[in-house]
Design a protein around this motif. Sequence first.
Motif, PDB file in Angstrom:
ATOM      1  N   GLU A 273      -4.019   3.618  10.249  1.00  0.00           N
ATOM      2  CA  GLU A 273      -3.746   3.322   8.837  1.00  0.00           C
ATOM      3  C   GLU A 273      -3.436   1.846   8.630  1.00  0.00           C
ATOM      4  O   GLU A 273      -3.934   1.215   7.691  1.00  0.00           O
TER       5      GLU A 273
ATOM      6  N   GLU B  35       5.720   5.572   4.239  1.00  0.00           N
ATOM      7  CA  GLU B  35       6.242   6.698   5.003  1.00  0.00           C
ATOM      8  C   GLU B  35       7.363   6.196   5.904  1.00  0.00           C
ATOM      9  O   GLU B  35       7.425   4.999   6.214  1.00  0.00           O
TER      10      GLU B  35
ATOM     11  N   HIS C 206       0.849  -1.198   0.000  1.00  0.00           N
ATOM     12  CA  HIS C 206       0.000   0.000   0.000  1.00  0.00           C
ATOM     13  C   HIS C 206       0.886   1.249   0.000  1.00  0.00           C
ATOM     14  O   HIS C 206       1.602   1.515   0.967  1.00  0.00           O
ATOM     15  N   LYS C 207       0.794   2.007  -1.077  1.00  0.00           N
ATOM     16  CA  LYS C 207       1.665   3.169  -1.235  1.00  0.00           C
ATOM     17  C   LYS C 207       1.418   4.244  -0.186  1.00  0.00           C
ATOM     18  O   LYS C 207       2.327   5.011   0.145  1.00  0.00           O
ATOM     19  N   ASN C 208       0.195   4.314   0.333  1.00  0.00           N
ATOM     20  CA  ASN C 208      -0.089   5.320   1.358  1.00  0.00           C
ATOM     21  C   ASN C 208       0.637   5.032   2.676  1.00  0.00           C
ATOM     22  O   ASN C 208       0.685   5.882   3.570  1.00  0.00           O
TER      23      ASN C 208
END
Length: 311
Positions: A295, A56, A51-53
Amino acid sequence: MNNVIGNSSDFILEGFFFPSDARASLFLLTLSGYMVIVFVNVLVFLVITLHKNLHEPMYVMLCNMIVCDLIGSSALMPRLMSDFFVDVKIISFEACFIQAFCIHMYTCGAQLILTVMAFDRYVAICNPLRYSTIMTPWTLVKLCSIAWGGAFTLVVVLLTLTIRLPKCKSLVVQAYCFNGVLFVLACGDYSVNNIYALFITYFLATLSLSAIVFTYTKILIACFFKSQSNSKSKAIHTCATHLTVYILFGITLLFSIMALRFPNINPNTTKAIGTLMITIPPCLNPMIYGINTKEIRNNVLKCLKSKLSPI
């Protein structure tokens, strides 16, 4: 068993002694625990990776922590399960030092990664406007490289000092191989090994604890002066996850070290504490992050629902 093995390069693990009728149950219990550790860690790792989100710095560092946890638990638990069914637990010289290397990489690496994660939380909360310019991908790579490179260097020197010693004994009075029980099997003077091992222990403990105290003091001060209550609660909630993981690891490691330093403690208690130090944090860390980090939790639930919906 006088511990003298002549030219043999094998070691004998003292391990745990259980009645024959209890071994199958203990094997299944340990296997179940290991499967839980692998499943929850790999699940969180894949969710973050896919998941690119979640790409971080905080989540990338969590992936490094997951790899570290898997190294430690995989170095111990499969071997522990195989030892349940044998009375004389023989391990080769090479396998023993590989196990010791992986376990020390776990303990050293975890402390350094948690220190780096504390720095990331400090920048994110105390310097939010500069976070993207400070925690660049290149900075992230350097911080993770320092953590892994530092752990690797410390462990290689630690075990090199032990390998150089002539071996006179073979009985490892623990459930697994690590430096503290290996250098005492030598014939010669191992005071250098003891001093260096103490140096690593206190250096890493002081470094990680100082980083946690400094960064979280700054974070609490920053949160106190934040006007938005929403920002305060989000910052505290985010840091609580990291702090919980650090305390969990620190307590289990402290008990393990203290147990080794007091010879009057029952040997089985020492073995059990040392084993729990390598199994409890890898099992609970991804669960703590999964529960406390919105998340990750949402993406894990989506992943599980998508896999279970056809069923």
